[in-house]
Design a protein around this motif. Structure first.
Motif, PDB file in Angstrom:
ATOM      1  N   VAL A  21       0.848  -1.192   0.000  1.00 23.67           N
ATOM      2  CA  VAL A  21       0.000   0.000   0.000  1.00 23.67           C
ATOM      3  C   VAL A  21       0.886   1.245   0.000  1.00 23.67           C
ATOM      4  N   THR A  22       0.539   2.218  -0.836  1.00 26.01           N
ATOM      5  CA  THR A  22       1.318   3.464  -0.868  1.00 26.01           C
ATOM      6  C   THR A  22       0.612   4.533  -0.046  1.00 26.01           C
ATOM      7  N   HIS A  23       1.409   5.271   0.702  1.00 25.57           N
ATOM      8  CA  HIS A  23       0.937   6.359   1.556  1.00 25.57           C
ATOM      9  C   HIS A  23       1.591   7.638   1.053  1.00 25.57           C
ATOM     10  N   HIS A  24       0.775   8.621   0.714  1.00 23.97           N
ATOM     11  CA  HIS A  24       1.280   9.878   0.163  1.00 23.97           C
ATOM     12  C   HIS A  24       1.301  10.948   1.254  1.00 23.97           C
ATOM     13  N   TYR A  25       2.410  11.672   1.303  1.00 21.38           N
ATOM     14  CA  TYR A  25       2.594  12.729   2.291  1.00 21.38           C
ATOM     15  C   TYR A  25       3.000  14.016   1.581  1.00 21.38           C
ATOM     16  N   LYS A  26       2.712  15.131   2.224  1.00 24.49           N
ATOM     17  CA  LYS A  26       3.137  16.433   1.727  1.00 24.49           C
ATOM     18  C   LYS A  26       3.991  17.084   2.807  1.00 24.49           C
ATOM     19  N   VAL A  27       5.184  17.577   2.421  1.00 21.76           N
ATOM     20  CA  VAL A  27       6.067  18.251   3.372  1.00 21.76           C
ATOM     21  C   VAL A  27       5.368  19.504   3.885  1.00 21.76           C
ATOM     22  N   THR A  28       5.295  19.622   5.209  1.00 21.05           N
ATOM     23  CA  THR A  28       4.598  20.762   5.822  1.00 21.05           C
ATOM     24  C   THR A  28       5.534  21.698   6.564  1.00 21.05           C
ATOM     25  N   GLN A  29       6.666  21.169   7.065  1.00 19.25           N
ATOM     26  CA  GLN A  29       7.557  22.002   7.869  1.00 19.25           C
ATOM     27  C   GLN A  29       8.962  21.423   7.871  1.00 19.25           C
ATOM     28  N   ILE A  30       9.946  22.310   7.913  1.00 15.26           N
ATOM     29  CA  ILE A  30      11.348  21.917   8.035  1.00 15.26           C
ATOM     30  C   ILE A  30      11.919  22.696   9.205  1.00 15.26           C
ATOM     31  N   GLU A  31      12.620  22.001  10.104  1.00 13.83           N
ATOM     32  CA  GLU A  31      13.182  22.681  11.266  1.00 13.83           C
ATOM     33  C   GLU A  31      14.488  22.029  11.704  1.00 13.83           C
ATOM     34  N   ILE A  32      15.213  22.748  12.535  1.00 16.67           N
ATOM     35  CA  ILE A  32      16.474  22.261  13.084  1.00 16.67           C
ATOM     36  C   ILE A  32      16.304  22.153  14.597  1.00 16.67           C
ATOM     37  N   HIS A  33      16.666  20.977  15.142  1.00 14.06           N
ATOM     38  CA  HIS A  33      16.551  20.726  16.579  1.00 14.06           C
ATOM     39  C   HIS A  33      17.930  20.476  17.164  1.00 14.06           C
TER      40      HIS A  33
END
Length: 189
Positions: A136-148
């Motif tokens: 099964v394929t699950h599609h995602y959309k990048v919502t945020q990029i951060e540095i921890h």
């Protein structure tokens, strides 16, 4: 003969050292290429029967998913566990997070200078696709990029239908390790 050795001894020693170094580098590269074929075979077996399959007998990991990044033309098998041994062959699934076929937060880790080098080029809105062990394929959309900073910050559970990709930061540095992590968060669409 003694004159030859005096004249060319250092040159011959350097040549021998260079050939040894190139031979070792070639061995490592060949091993990595062979590993990818074995991982692909293990993944296909997993898709066929839904059961985990080790890529080689003494492996302590197995593929659990396939990550595709269409905008970067990238396809990578994700391994169970994110130990240093596993990350040498591909990105790893953090065992404390959910698998892609489970509802919840999935976290994948990878090295910044190999499998997850592409993270630095992702931007909000980019698509990520995960194929689980059932095909099964699950599609995602990048919502945020951060540095921890791992010494002071914790990765928060972002709830259901979330994916986080993690690597060391900064990119393109010779410093090994360090406390900074680059996180790419995505939400299932």
């Amino acid at each position: 003969m003694k004159t030859f050795i005096r004249k060319y001894g250092v040159l011959c020693a350097l040549l021998a050292i260079s050939l040894t170094a190139f031979g070792q580098a070639g061995y490592i590269k060949a091993k990595a290429i062979l590993a990818q074929y074995l991982l692909e075979d293990a993944w296909q077996q997993t898709l066929d029967d839904g059961q985990p399959h080790k890529p080689w007998d003494w492996a302590d990991t197995f593929p659990v998913a396939k990550l595709t990044v269409p905008s970067q033309n990238i396809e990578q098998l994700v391994l169970s566990g994110a130990s240093g041994r596993n990350l040498a062959f591909g990105p790893g699934h953090l065992l404390s997070s959910n698998l892609p076929e489970q509802p919840g937060h999935t976290i994948l880790g990878g090295h910044r200078d190999t499998h997850f080098e592409f993270l630095q080029y992702l931007k909000a809105g980019d698509e990520l696709v995960i194929q689980d062990k059932l095909g099964v394929t699950h599609h995602y959309k990048v919502t945020q990029i951060e540095i921890h900073n791992i010494e002071t910050d914790q990765i928060q559970d972002r709830g259901i239908n979330q994916l986080t990709l993690v690597t060391c930061y900064p990119f393109n540095t010779l410093e090994v390790g360090g406390p900074l992590r680059y996180l790419v968060h995505a939400e299932k669409v």
